[in-house]
Design an enzyme around this catalytic site. Structure first.
Site, PDB file in Angstrom:
ATOM      1  N   GLU A  75      -4.574   3.073   6.801  1.00  0.00           N
ATOM      2  CA  GLU A  75      -4.330   3.014   5.363  1.00  0.00           C
ATOM      3  C   GLU A  75      -4.887   4.275   4.718  1.00  0.00           C
ATOM      4  OE1 GLU A  75      -6.183   0.348   1.780  1.00  0.00           O
ATOM      5  OE2 GLU A  75      -5.284  -0.747   3.446  1.00  0.00           O
ATOM      6  N   ARG A 112       0.825  -1.223   0.000  1.00  0.00           N
ATOM      7  CA  ARG A 112       0.000   0.000   0.000  1.00  0.00           C
ATOM      8  C   ARG A 112       0.859   1.274   0.000  1.00  0.00           C
ATOM      9  NH1 ARG A 112      -2.327  -3.703  -1.169  1.00  0.00           N
ATOM     10  NH2 ARG A 112      -4.193  -4.628  -0.285  1.00  0.00           N
ATOM     11  N   SER A 148     -10.964   0.008   3.251  1.00  0.00           N
ATOM     12  CA  SER A 148     -10.278  -0.419   4.480  1.00  0.00           C
ATOM     13  C   SER A 148      -9.634   0.778   5.169  1.00  0.00           C
ATOM     14  CB  SER A 148      -9.201  -1.455   4.157  1.00  0.00           C
ATOM     15  OG  SER A 148      -9.781  -2.605   3.603  1.00  0.00           O
TER      16      SER A 148
END
Length: 306
Positions: free
Chosen positions: A297, A177, A227
């Site tokens: 995130e 990520r 998320s």
């Protein structure tokens, strides 16, 4: 604010795209949260963005880029600078066999659907990711055991000085990520992907299964960002939060989803501060219970109201 006013005049004179003042950013995020942008700019083309960036840098106005507005938590106080939205004017798609060149504003879900129907493999994982190609490159978006770094060959980037360069996959410094665009200023203009010709029926079936999994396991019936936390591997964020008994915990208009614990949903006029307080509550609870640090995130953006 004088710099912002000057910039607005310059951008208007350039005729490089649409400009708005004090545009509510909740209208441009999937969480439906966010205060106003002092200036909101949608470039009409890559060339328009190039011209605009030179003016933005000359006026020394802070800037931030959005696509579909997923994976963002924007402060209730908004952004005292210029927000650049890469949208429908940045959606060129050129295919040469297994190689694709795709504009940063192109919908990732749409791209995955089109290519699976044509029988090209590599984007099956992206069938349910609600963002743009540019955002996916920025975040190295992924799911179902794959991510953007697996198919990206290179990406075209506009640098703050107005110059344009190509970064190879290796030069993007991808990890979980993460990409170099998160630490160095630059705007993804387009990406070049390498797919693989395969069995159309098998590819379509796999992507549909991924879509169905997301539809049945994730709460897209409420505004959310995707998320919230990175998985603290080998653990999974959602599993830790659920095991800690936090599903359904609510602060203001923000709630940890009853369906998937790594999602925070806006159940009614949630403020950025509500979400941030919920994020902090999760972090403290998980650290106290398991000694594990939960790292968001989602990007936290704007004037501090968190």
């Amino acid at each position: 604010m004088d710099k912002v006013k000057n910039l607005m005049k310059k951008l208007a004179a350039l005729q490089a795209g649409n400009i708005k003042e004090q545009e509510p950013l909740k209208n441009h995020t999937t969480w439906k949260i966010g205060g106003p942008a002092a200036l909101f700019f949608e470039p009409s083309s890559v060339e328009g963005l190039e011209k605009a960036m030179k003016a933005i840098v000359a006026e020394e106005v802070p800037w931030f880029v959005i696509g579909k507005g997923s994976n963002l938590l924007i402060s209730d106080n908004g952004i005292q600078g210029v927000v650049i939205k890469l949208g429908e004017n940045m959606t060129e798609l050129i295919q040469d066999g297994e190689t694709l060149r795709v504009g940063a504003g192109y919908s990732l879900i749409r791209l995955a659907t089109i290519m699976s129907k044509k029988g090209y493999s590599g984007l099956e994982f992206a069938g349910g990711i609600p963002g743009t190609v540019g955002g996916a490159v920025f975040m190295n978006a992924g799911a179902h055991g794959s991510d953007i770094s697996q198919i990206l060959q290179r990406t075209r980037v506009l640098l703050p000085d107005g110059s344009i360069t190509w970064y190879t996959k290796e030069e993007m410094h991808f990890s979980y990520r993460t990409s170099r665009l998160q630490t160095e200023q630059g705007i993804c203009l387009e990406a070049e992907f390498l797919l693989k010709k395969g069995d159309r029926e098998k590819i379509t079936k796999e992507m549909q299964a991924n879509k169905e999994y997301r539809r049945h396991s994730q709460p897209w019936n409420y505004p959310c960002c995707g998320s919230v936390f990175r998985n603290p591997l080998p653990n999974y964020a959602g599993k830790l939060i659920e095991e800690a008994g936090l599903k359904g915990h609510t602060i203001g208009g923000a709630q940890i989803s009853e369906m998937h614990a790594n999602f925070i949903v806006n159940i009614g006029e949630a403020k950025a501060a509500d979400v941030m307080n919920l994020i902090s509550y999760v972090q403290k609870t998980i650290y106290d219970k398991y000694g594990i640090k939960m790292v968001p995130e989602v990007e936290l953006i704007g004037e501090s109201s968190f």
